[in-house]
Motif scaffolding. Structure first.
Motif, PDB file in Angstrom:
ATOM      1  N   PHE A 133     -24.541 -59.389 -39.017  1.00  0.00           N
ATOM      2  CA  PHE A 133     -23.609 -58.337 -39.404  1.00  0.00           C
ATOM      3  C   PHE A 133     -24.346 -57.009 -39.570  1.00  0.00           C
ATOM      4  CE2 PHE A 133     -21.845 -62.327 -41.151  1.00  0.00           C
ATOM      5  CZ  PHE A 133     -20.665 -62.353 -40.416  1.00  0.00           C
ATOM      6  N   ASN A 134     -23.732 -55.957 -39.065  1.00  0.00           N
ATOM      7  CA  ASN A 134     -24.387 -54.645 -39.028  1.00  0.00           C
ATOM      8  C   ASN A 134     -24.067 -53.816 -40.263  1.00  0.00           C
ATOM      9  OD1 ASN A 134     -23.623 -55.201 -35.807  1.00  0.00           O
ATOM     10  ND2 ASN A 134     -25.699 -54.546 -36.236  1.00  0.00           N
ATOM     11  N   PHE A 135     -24.889 -53.991 -41.290  1.00  0.00           N
ATOM     12  CA  PHE A 135     -24.857 -53.147 -42.480  1.00  0.00           C
ATOM     13  C   PHE A 135     -26.176 -52.377 -42.500  1.00  0.00           C
ATOM     14  CE2 PHE A 135     -22.145 -56.828 -43.740  1.00  0.00           C
ATOM     15  CZ  PHE A 135     -20.947 -56.126 -43.842  1.00  0.00           C
ATOM     16  N   PRO A 136     -26.142 -51.088 -42.142  1.00  0.00           N
ATOM     17  CA  PRO A 136     -27.387 -50.321 -41.939  1.00  0.00           C
ATOM     18  C   PRO A 136     -28.278 -50.285 -43.177  1.00  0.00           C
ATOM     19  CG  PRO A 136     -25.481 -49.119 -41.096  1.00  0.00           C
ATOM     20  CD  PRO A 136     -24.942 -50.282 -41.867  1.00  0.00           C
ATOM     21  N   PHE A 137     -29.587 -50.488 -42.953  1.00  0.00           N
ATOM     22  CA  PHE A 137     -30.575 -50.469 -44.022  1.00  0.00           C
ATOM     23  C   PHE A 137     -31.098 -49.049 -44.243  1.00  0.00           C
ATOM     24  CE2 PHE A 137     -30.359 -54.908 -44.096  1.00  0.00           C
ATOM     25  CZ  PHE A 137     -31.168 -55.403 -45.112  1.00  0.00           C
ATOM     26  N   VAL A 138     -31.189 -48.675 -45.511  1.00  0.00           N
ATOM     27  CA  VAL A 138     -31.846 -47.435 -45.904  1.00  0.00           C
ATOM     28  C   VAL A 138     -33.316 -47.695 -46.184  1.00  0.00           C
ATOM     29  CG1 VAL A 138     -31.873 -45.547 -47.587  1.00  0.00           C
ATOM     30  CG2 VAL A 138     -29.692 -46.557 -46.891  1.00  0.00           C
ATOM     31  N   GLU A 139     -33.592 -48.826 -46.832  1.00  0.00           N
ATOM     32  CA  GLU A 139     -34.955 -49.265 -47.124  1.00  0.00           C
ATOM     33  C   GLU A 139     -35.059 -50.753 -46.800  1.00  0.00           C
ATOM     34  OE1 GLU A 139     -37.414 -47.398 -48.147  1.00  0.00           O
ATOM     35  OE2 GLU A 139     -36.422 -45.567 -48.854  1.00  0.00           O
ATOM     36  N   GLY A 140     -36.231 -51.161 -46.311  1.00  0.00           N
ATOM     37  CA  GLY A 140     -36.456 -52.570 -46.052  1.00  0.00           C
ATOM     38  C   GLY A 140     -36.160 -52.969 -44.616  1.00  0.00           C
ATOM     39  N   ASP A 141     -36.404 -54.227 -44.320  1.00  0.00           N
ATOM     40  CA  ASP A 141     -36.252 -54.778 -42.975  1.00  0.00           C
ATOM     41  C   ASP A 141     -35.158 -55.838 -42.982  1.00  0.00           C
ATOM     42  OD1 ASP A 141     -36.523 -55.745 -40.431  1.00  0.00           O
ATOM     43  OD2 ASP A 141     -38.448 -56.730 -40.768  1.00  0.00           O
ATOM     44  N   PRO A 142     -34.111 -55.661 -42.190  1.00  0.00           N
ATOM     45  CA  PRO A 142     -33.026 -56.659 -42.181  1.00  0.00           C
ATOM     46  C   PRO A 142     -33.483 -58.036 -41.719  1.00  0.00           C
ATOM     47  CG  PRO A 142     -32.756 -55.058 -40.396  1.00  0.00           C
ATOM     48  CD  PRO A 142     -33.833 -54.532 -41.287  1.00  0.00           C
ATOM     49  N   GLU A 185     -36.660 -59.541 -57.029  1.00  0.00           N
ATOM     50  CA  GLU A 185     -37.340 -58.348 -56.520  1.00  0.00           C
ATOM     51  C   GLU A 185     -36.483 -57.668 -55.458  1.00  0.00           C
ATOM     52  OE1 GLU A 185     -41.286 -57.144 -53.861  1.00  0.00           O
ATOM     53  OE2 GLU A 185     -41.159 -59.122 -54.799  1.00  0.00           O
ATOM     54  N   VAL A 186     -36.347 -56.347 -55.571  1.00  0.00           N
ATOM     55  CA  VAL A 186     -35.565 -55.592 -54.589  1.00  0.00           C
ATOM     56  C   VAL A 186     -36.345 -55.541 -53.282  1.00  0.00           C
ATOM     57  CG1 VAL A 186     -34.485 -53.398 -54.025  1.00  0.00           C
ATOM     58  CG2 VAL A 186     -34.493 -54.214 -56.403  1.00  0.00           C
ATOM     59  N   THR A 187     -35.776 -56.148 -52.228  1.00  0.00           N
ATOM     60  CA  THR A 187     -36.429 -56.209 -50.925  1.00  0.00           C
ATOM     61  C   THR A 187     -35.711 -55.397 -49.861  1.00  0.00           C
ATOM     62  OG1 THR A 187     -35.204 -58.248 -50.456  1.00  0.00           O
ATOM     63  CG2 THR A 187     -37.432 -58.476 -51.355  1.00  0.00           C
ATOM     64  N   GLY A 188     -34.617 -54.736 -50.233  1.00  0.00           N
ATOM     65  CA  GLY A 188     -33.902 -53.916 -49.270  1.00  0.00           C
ATOM     66  C   GLY A 188     -32.768 -53.150 -49.911  1.00  0.00           C
ATOM     67  N   VAL A 189     -32.422 -52.027 -49.287  1.00  0.00           N
ATOM     68  CA  VAL A 189     -31.286 -51.211 -49.722  1.00  0.00           C
ATOM     69  C   VAL A 189     -30.473 -50.866 -48.491  1.00  0.00           C
ATOM     70  CG1 VAL A 189     -30.539 -49.069 -50.824  1.00  0.00           C
ATOM     71  CG2 VAL A 189     -32.611 -50.223 -51.642  1.00  0.00           C
ATOM     72  N   ILE A 190     -29.174 -51.128 -48.549  1.00  0.00           N
ATOM     73  CA  ILE A 190     -28.287 -50.806 -47.427  1.00  0.00           C
ATOM     74  C   ILE A 190     -27.339 -49.679 -47.830  1.00  0.00           C
ATOM     75  CG2 ILE A 190     -28.378 -53.133 -46.489  1.00  0.00           C
ATOM     76  CD1 ILE A 190     -25.625 -53.640 -47.728  1.00  0.00           C
ATOM     77  N   LYS A 191     -26.737 -49.049 -46.838  1.00  0.00           N
ATOM     78  CA  LYS A 191     -25.724 -48.032 -47.113  1.00  0.00           C
ATOM     79  C   LYS A 191     -24.523 -48.678 -47.802  1.00  0.00           C
ATOM     80  CE  LYS A 191     -26.809 -44.928 -43.260  1.00  0.00           C
ATOM     81  NZ  LYS A 191     -26.276 -44.270 -42.029  1.00  0.00           N
ATOM     82  N   ASP A 192     -23.794 -47.887 -48.562  1.00  0.00           N
ATOM     83  CA  ASP A 192     -22.591 -48.410 -49.201  1.00  0.00           C
ATOM     84  C   ASP A 192     -21.649 -48.977 -48.142  1.00  0.00           C
ATOM     85  OD1 ASP A 192     -23.464 -47.785 -51.705  1.00  0.00           O
ATOM     86  OD2 ASP A 192     -22.425 -45.865 -51.805  1.00  0.00           O
ATOM     87  N   THR A 197     -14.226 -53.843 -44.405  1.00  0.00           N
ATOM     88  CA  THR A 197     -14.983 -55.068 -44.168  1.00  0.00           C
ATOM     89  C   THR A 197     -14.571 -56.122 -45.169  1.00  0.00           C
ATOM     90  OG1 THR A 197     -17.194 -56.077 -44.063  1.00  0.00           O
ATOM     91  CG2 THR A 197     -16.912 -54.244 -45.607  1.00  0.00           C
ATOM     92  N   TYR A 198     -14.518 -57.359 -44.709  1.00  0.00           N
ATOM     93  CA  TYR A 198     -14.176 -58.492 -45.568  1.00  0.00           C
ATOM     94  C   TYR A 198     -15.285 -58.766 -46.581  1.00  0.00           C
ATOM     95  CZ  TYR A 198     -13.536 -63.475 -46.714  1.00  0.00           C
ATOM     96  OH  TYR A 198     -13.415 -64.679 -47.361  1.00  0.00           O
ATOM     97  N   PHE A 199     -16.525 -58.420 -46.221  1.00  0.00           N
ATOM     98  CA  PHE A 199     -17.681 -58.678 -47.080  1.00  0.00           C
ATOM     99  C   PHE A 199     -17.845 -57.520 -48.061  1.00  0.00           C
ATOM    100  CE2 PHE A 199     -18.405 -60.423 -42.873  1.00  0.00           C
ATOM    101  CZ  PHE A 199     -18.616 -61.762 -43.157  1.00  0.00           C
ATOM    102  N   GLN A 200     -17.363 -57.693 -49.260  1.00  0.00           N
ATOM    103  CA  GLN A 200     -17.494 -56.663 -50.288  1.00  0.00           C
ATOM    104  C   GLN A 200     -18.477 -57.142 -51.353  1.00  0.00           C
ATOM    105  OE1 GLN A 200     -16.319 -53.585 -50.221  1.00  0.00           O
ATOM    106  NE2 GLN A 200     -15.235 -53.910 -48.282  1.00  0.00           N
ATOM    107  N   PHE A 201     -19.637 -56.510 -51.412  1.00  0.00           N
ATOM    108  CA  PHE A 201     -20.641 -56.895 -52.394  1.00  0.00           C
ATOM    109  C   PHE A 201     -21.463 -55.667 -52.769  1.00  0.00           C
ATOM    110  CE2 PHE A 201     -22.466 -57.456 -48.190  1.00  0.00           C
ATOM    111  CZ  PHE A 201     -23.729 -56.898 -48.297  1.00  0.00           C
TER     112      PHE A 201
END
Length: 542
Positions: A133-142, A185-192, A197-201
């Motif tokens: 699923f394409n949720f763009p990353f601001v920090e980290g590696d998908p 541990e925070v390993t990634g940050v994605i855009k809001d 989208t059905y996936f709300q988290f």
């Protein structure tokens, strides 16, 4: 010729200000309503279509195994389903599972103060989730963000809530659920996340920390949703044929351990256990009811009803335009006669009247865009969605608006153009009111149709209002006044002490403690009463 038409249109506009205002108001209101419905319906149909390869991504549903005589599909699956799919479906490019671990009390000890929040939108998934699923990353590696067991990915808003403008990567968050505490541990940050989208988290945990390997055999620990992305060119009919035999082959162990029956005995009892493929783009608006786990679905019939309402609104405004225009024929008939004497053809007259309707509709469209922008915040508050009117970034909106204007112009202008241009010049100049039974009968039909649709919409609105009023006032069997529900009491080690302490507070008449409160009572089981020949009944309890 064009300038003559414009001068004539503006002159008629000045002479008949009330007529023009009523026509413009009717067209504008209908367009505002139609644009709002278009924006909403388009948003609902766009769910999860932004993912790359969305046409090849499916959710794997199964028969609702926990109900009696309930043949609806169930989106919750056990870990064993994903393991079976990997073994039986070589055409699967990616398979991922999503878990709903529940709510947590999340805290971060900053330099100056501790930040503590209740987080209700927490999910857990395996490493394939952000590959599928394409949720763009601001920090980290998908590719690796969910690889470590205690890793967690935050949305940009959640990261700011705990860490402000500080880079959150590598920071530690403490999660508390009941009496269990864990550090992630925070390993990634994605855009809001987008609203469609059905996936709300707000937080995505790694699924590796939940020990699914120990439950790889289980088809009855239905705590996951399972997704699959197929390779290009996959024959879905062939895949569905494979799915039909997978439960018989792989669910046997679960049935033996959990229910002490074989698969054959389970099927002979009249029950089913089937697997289904549901396109990810149709989860929000399914063709039939599916019991979801992550989020609620929309209603496809409501969408069709809204589209039908928009069509009726457009028809009503067009009929209103036709009736008002033909009602002015005694004033316009002289104008028509003079123009015919001057050599204007019947076709040119018809085109001029159609252009008049087109001009009205075009002016109404421009006004409707401005009014829609003004009322959209209130509309969003009503429906609970952040819809926007993107005039310069949505080509489909302009295509839809152009089709709307042309369609309304044709509907609104065709009959007046034919009716007013059909008079003989001599009759027109003498001011004769020719009796046209066909014309008047059509007008009467239009008026009756207009009032019938208006009456139907009024009755439907009254019925909906009455139902909503009933729901808000129905007797639930207990007094809701001054009744307070305190959440997360289960996290307190000595719940009885808390209940007793609360009872001593001023103004408190009585206290009680339970594992859940209506209507959110999910715990339950199947029961058999004596003397019912083994008939089971599912009952929820608290």
């Amino acid at each position: 010729m064009k300038f003559n038409y414009l001068r004539l249109f503006l002159r008629n506009l000045r002479r008949q200000k009330l007529f023009a205002a009523i026509n413009l108001l009717g067209l504008t209101v209908s367009m505002v309503s139609t644009i709002l419905i278009y924006i909403y319906v388009r948003h609902e149909f766009s769910y999860d279509s932004f993912h790359a390869h969305a046409d090849r991504i499916f959710r794997v549903n199964q028969t609702f195994i926990w109900g009696e005589n309930d043949n609806h599909q169930f989106a919750s699956t056990g870990p064993g389903v994903a393991y079976a799919l990997r073994e039986e479906l070589p055409e699967a490019e990616l398979i991922t599972s999503v878990h709903t671990p529940g709510s947590y009390l999340v805290s971060y000890q900053g330099v100056n103060a501790e930040v503590v929040n209740e987080e209700t939108r927490v999910l857990a998934a395996d490493t394939n989730f952000f590959r599928m699923f394409n949720f763009p990353f601001v920090e980290g590696d998908p590719q690796s963000a969910l690889r470590q067991a205690q890793g967690i990915v935050l949305t940009a808003s959640s990261a700011r809530k705990y860490f402000g403008d500080v880079n959150p990567m590598g920071k530690l968050l403490r999660f508390t659920q009941r009496e269990k505490e864990e550090t992630f541990e925070v390993t990634g940050v994605i855009k809001d996340l987008p609203s469609n989208t059905y996936f709300q988290f707000d937080m995505m945990m790694s699924l590796r920390g939940f020990g699914l390997e120990r439950r790889s055999w289980s088809w009855v620990w239905t705590q996951l949703e399972t997704y699959i992305r197929f390779a290009p060119g996959t024959d879905l009919d062939n895949t569905k044929a494979k799915l039909a035999v997978i439960p018989r082959k792989h669910a046997e162990v679960s049935l033996q351990r959990a229910m002490n029956v074989s698969y054959e005995e389970y099927i002979k009892s009249g029950k089913k256990w089937e697997l289904f493929l549901q396109p990810v783009t149709r989860i929000h608006l399914p063709d039939e009811l599916v019991y979801n786990r992550l989020n609620d679905s929309g209603n496809l019939m409501v969408m069709y009803a809204l589209i039908g309402a928009a069509i009726f609104i457009i028809l009503l405004s067009c009929i209103n335009f036709v009736n008002l225009t033909t009602a002015q024929f005694t004033r316009r008939i002289g104008e028509v006669g003079i123009r015919k004497v001057l050599g204007i053809s019947k076709m040119q007259l018809g085109i001029d009247h159609w252009l008049e309707a087109l001009t009205f509709c075009s002016c109404a469209l421009l006004l409707s865009f401005g009014i829609t922008e003004m009322v959209l915040p209130g509309f969003n508050l009503l429906i609970g969605k952040p819809l926007t009117l993107s005039l310069f970034g949505d080509n489909n909106l302009w295509l839809a608006a152009l089709a709307l204007v042309l369609g309304m112009s044709i509907l609104s202008g065709s009959y007046p153009a034919y009716y007013l241009s059909s008079f003989h010049p001599v009759e027109a100049l003498r001011g004769l009111k020719r009796k046209n039974r066909e014309g008047w009968s059509l007008r009467n039909i239009l008026v009756v149709f207009q009032f019938s649709i208006s009456l139907f919409l009024l009755i439907a609105t009254a019925v909906v209002f009455d139902q909503l009023n009933y729901v808000s006032r129905v007797d639930l069997g207990f007094d809701r006044e001054n009744l307070l529900v305190i959440k997360h009491v289960e996290n307190i080690r000595s719940g009885d002490d808390f209940t007793k302490a609360a009872a001593q507070m001023a103004g408190v008449l009585s206290t009680s403690r339970s594992t859940s409160s209506p209507p959110l009572i999910y715990g339950g089981d199947s029961f058999t009463a004596e003397g019912t020949n083994g008939v089971t009944l599912p009952i929820n309890y608290t």
